[in-house]
Design a protein around this motif. Sequence first.
Motif, PDB file in Angstrom:
ATOM      1  N   LEU A 101       0.831  -1.186   0.000  1.00  0.00           N
ATOM      2  CA  LEU A 101       0.000   0.000   0.000  1.00  0.00           C
ATOM      3  C   LEU A 101       0.876   1.250   0.000  1.00  0.00           C
ATOM      4  O   LEU A 101       1.933   1.274   0.626  1.00  0.00           O
ATOM      5  CB  LEU A 101      -0.904   0.010   1.245  1.00  0.00           C
ATOM      6  CG  LEU A 101      -2.061  -0.979   1.252  1.00  0.00           C
ATOM      7  CD1 LEU A 101      -2.744  -0.969   2.604  1.00  0.00           C
ATOM      8  CD2 LEU A 101      -3.056  -0.656   0.161  1.00  0.00           C
ATOM      9  N   PRO A 102       0.460   2.289  -0.705  1.00  0.00           N
ATOM     10  CA  PRO A 102       1.234   3.536  -0.692  1.00  0.00           C
ATOM     11  C   PRO A 102       1.210   4.177   0.686  1.00  0.00           C
ATOM     12  O   PRO A 102       0.171   4.633   1.155  1.00  0.00           O
ATOM     13  CB  PRO A 102       0.522   4.409  -1.738  1.00  0.00           C
ATOM     14  CG  PRO A 102      -0.845   3.825  -1.873  1.00  0.00           C
ATOM     15  CD  PRO A 102      -0.714   2.362  -1.574  1.00  0.00           C
ATOM     16  N   TYR A 150      -5.206   9.448   1.699  1.00  0.00           N
ATOM     17  CA  TYR A 150      -6.439   8.735   1.402  1.00  0.00           C
ATOM     18  C   TYR A 150      -6.161   7.663   0.345  1.00  0.00           C
ATOM     19  O   TYR A 150      -5.519   7.937  -0.673  1.00  0.00           O
ATOM     20  CB  TYR A 150      -7.521   9.687   0.877  1.00  0.00           C
ATOM     21  CG  TYR A 150      -7.994  10.692   1.883  1.00  0.00           C
ATOM     22  CD1 TYR A 150      -8.834  10.331   2.926  1.00  0.00           C
ATOM     23  CD2 TYR A 150      -7.603  12.024   1.789  1.00  0.00           C
ATOM     24  CE1 TYR A 150      -9.278  11.256   3.848  1.00  0.00           C
ATOM     25  CE2 TYR A 150      -8.034  12.961   2.704  1.00  0.00           C
ATOM     26  CZ  TYR A 150      -8.874  12.577   3.732  1.00  0.00           C
ATOM     27  OH  TYR A 150      -9.292  13.494   4.650  1.00  0.00           O
ATOM     28  N   ILE A 151      -6.663   6.452   0.590  1.00  0.00           N
ATOM     29  CA  ILE A 151      -6.526   5.351  -0.360  1.00  0.00           C
ATOM     30  C   ILE A 151      -7.920   4.791  -0.610  1.00  0.00           C
ATOM     31  O   ILE A 151      -8.604   4.370   0.333  1.00  0.00           O
ATOM     32  CB  ILE A 151      -5.604   4.241   0.188  1.00  0.00           C
ATOM     33  CG1 ILE A 151      -4.222   4.811   0.503  1.00  0.00           C
ATOM     34  CG2 ILE A 151      -5.495   3.096  -0.812  1.00  0.00           C
ATOM     35  CD1 ILE A 151      -3.308   3.828   1.218  1.00  0.00           C
ATOM     36  N   VAL A 169      -6.240  11.573  -3.605  1.00  0.00           N
ATOM     37  CA  VAL A 169      -6.598  10.197  -3.254  1.00  0.00           C
ATOM     38  C   VAL A 169      -5.825   9.249  -4.157  1.00  0.00           C
ATOM     39  O   VAL A 169      -5.716   9.466  -5.368  1.00  0.00           O
ATOM     40  CB  VAL A 169      -8.114   9.954  -3.397  1.00  0.00           C
ATOM     41  CG1 VAL A 169      -8.470   8.519  -3.035  1.00  0.00           C
ATOM     42  CG2 VAL A 169      -8.891  10.924  -2.529  1.00  0.00           C
ATOM     43  N   ARG A 170      -5.301   8.190  -3.583  1.00  0.00           N
ATOM     44  CA  ARG A 170      -4.635   7.149  -4.351  1.00  0.00           C
ATOM     45  C   ARG A 170      -5.651   6.037  -4.605  1.00  0.00           C
ATOM     46  O   ARG A 170      -6.230   5.483  -3.662  1.00  0.00           O
ATOM     47  CB  ARG A 170      -3.438   6.608  -3.582  1.00  0.00           C
ATOM     48  CG  ARG A 170      -2.446   5.847  -4.437  1.00  0.00           C
ATOM     49  CD  ARG A 170      -1.639   6.759  -5.342  1.00  0.00           C
ATOM     50  NE  ARG A 170      -0.920   7.789  -4.585  1.00  0.00           N
ATOM     51  CZ  ARG A 170       0.265   7.625  -4.059  1.00  0.00           C
ATOM     52  NH1 ARG A 170       0.889   6.460  -4.186  1.00  0.00           N
ATOM     53  NH2 ARG A 170       0.861   8.619  -3.416  1.00  0.00           N
ATOM     54  N   TYR A 171      -5.875   5.708  -5.875  1.00  0.00           N
ATOM     55  CA  TYR A 171      -6.854   4.691  -6.239  1.00  0.00           C
ATOM     56  C   TYR A 171      -6.165   3.336  -6.401  1.00  0.00           C
ATOM     57  O   TYR A 171      -5.168   3.223  -7.114  1.00  0.00           O
ATOM     58  CB  TYR A 171      -7.576   5.077  -7.529  1.00  0.00           C
ATOM     59  CG  TYR A 171      -8.290   6.408  -7.429  1.00  0.00           C
ATOM     60  CD1 TYR A 171      -9.442   6.530  -6.672  1.00  0.00           C
ATOM     61  CD2 TYR A 171      -7.792   7.538  -8.070  1.00  0.00           C
ATOM     62  CE1 TYR A 171     -10.101   7.748  -6.559  1.00  0.00           C
ATOM     63  CE2 TYR A 171      -8.437   8.757  -7.970  1.00  0.00           C
ATOM     64  CZ  TYR A 171      -9.594   8.859  -7.208  1.00  0.00           C
ATOM     65  OH  TYR A 171     -10.226  10.062  -7.090  1.00  0.00           O
ATOM     66  N   MET A 199      -9.656   4.263   2.783  1.00  0.00           N
ATOM     67  CA  MET A 199      -8.760   4.143   3.928  1.00  0.00           C
ATOM     68  C   MET A 199      -8.201   5.515   4.254  1.00  0.00           C
ATOM     69  O   MET A 199      -7.560   6.149   3.410  1.00  0.00           O
ATOM     70  CB  MET A 199      -7.616   3.166   3.625  1.00  0.00           C
ATOM     71  CG  MET A 199      -6.575   3.090   4.743  1.00  0.00           C
ATOM     72  SD  MET A 199      -5.198   1.985   4.319  1.00  0.00           S
ATOM     73  CE  MET A 199      -4.137   2.237   5.746  1.00  0.00           C
ATOM     74  N   VAL A 200      -8.471   5.986   5.466  1.00  0.00           N
ATOM     75  CA  VAL A 200      -7.909   7.237   5.942  1.00  0.00           C
ATOM     76  C   VAL A 200      -6.596   6.896   6.635  1.00  0.00           C
ATOM     77  O   VAL A 200      -6.577   6.327   7.715  1.00  0.00           O
ATOM     78  CB  VAL A 200      -8.869   7.959   6.908  1.00  0.00           C
ATOM     79  CG1 VAL A 200      -8.282   9.296   7.334  1.00  0.00           C
ATOM     80  CG2 VAL A 200     -10.224   8.172   6.246  1.00  0.00           C
TER      81      VAL A 200
END
Length: 301
Positions: A161-162, A167-168, A192-194, A216-217
Amino acid sequence: MNGKYLSALLFLAVSALSTLTLLVEAVLQLYGKSICATEGCKVVAQVTRFGDLTMVLLGLGTIALITVLAAQEMRSVSARSERVINFLLVASLAGEGFFVGYQLFRLDAVCVFCLGVFGIFVVLGGLRILSGQREVIAGFGALFAVLSLFYLILPAGGTALPRDAKYILFTSADCKYCSEIRKELDEKKIDVRYVAIKEHAATLKNLGIEHVPTLMVNGPQEKIFLTGTGAIRRHLLTCEQAQPAPQKKQASPAAPRPGKTRATAVPGAGTLAPLSPGGASNLIFSPLPDTGICKEDIKCD
């Protein structure tokens, strides 16, 4: 009574009791219960494609067929029955090697009931060998080979995960709600990362997350998962309200005019909404019902 007959009799008794045990487990599964109540059993059940009941029925069918053939073999020796029983045991031992190896070296969680079924097939295979059926030795060879391969080959690390993203958003190509919330996030110019949920399906499923969209916060000390468009929108609205309004510098404090009140910024307010677990007014921990979600592996247009 010679040793070969005794082994065959014990084989029939063990297979019959095992069939009864798996039958009880299958009935309990139909009512949402299980003989195994440990956390490991719940984790293993989550990674089965068609549910835990399917695996129980597969084992029940195999052992029940072995029991029927063993009973017929006690009455009259049949070369065909011997070959079928031996084949089922060899295949079952190889399969158990996969199940046990996956639990030990991939999930790091063990299902006690699964280990019990594993022990049943090991005992049945040993009794079969004692009764003179040397073909079953191939099943133990397959069992140890599969276990060894699981041990020797390290599990894939998967896509990380980044960590630098605040935000993800986990999405699916077949989810219409994902497109809606993604469009809203782009319009609000929120960074936001998608991420496709299929890349982290196993990890999220272990956390009980099986629906999209899920946001995901990624806070420095808090990790929050919000599922559904309604929960995501409410969180973003709370964040916007929590941000302090820009204030102009004034030379000297002026008294407020009659009929008006001055807004006071909350100290320490930031982009993440303050959390209050247990507080009924907090929409994160007491979310409203939401239907804007899609099942991870089901298409919803």
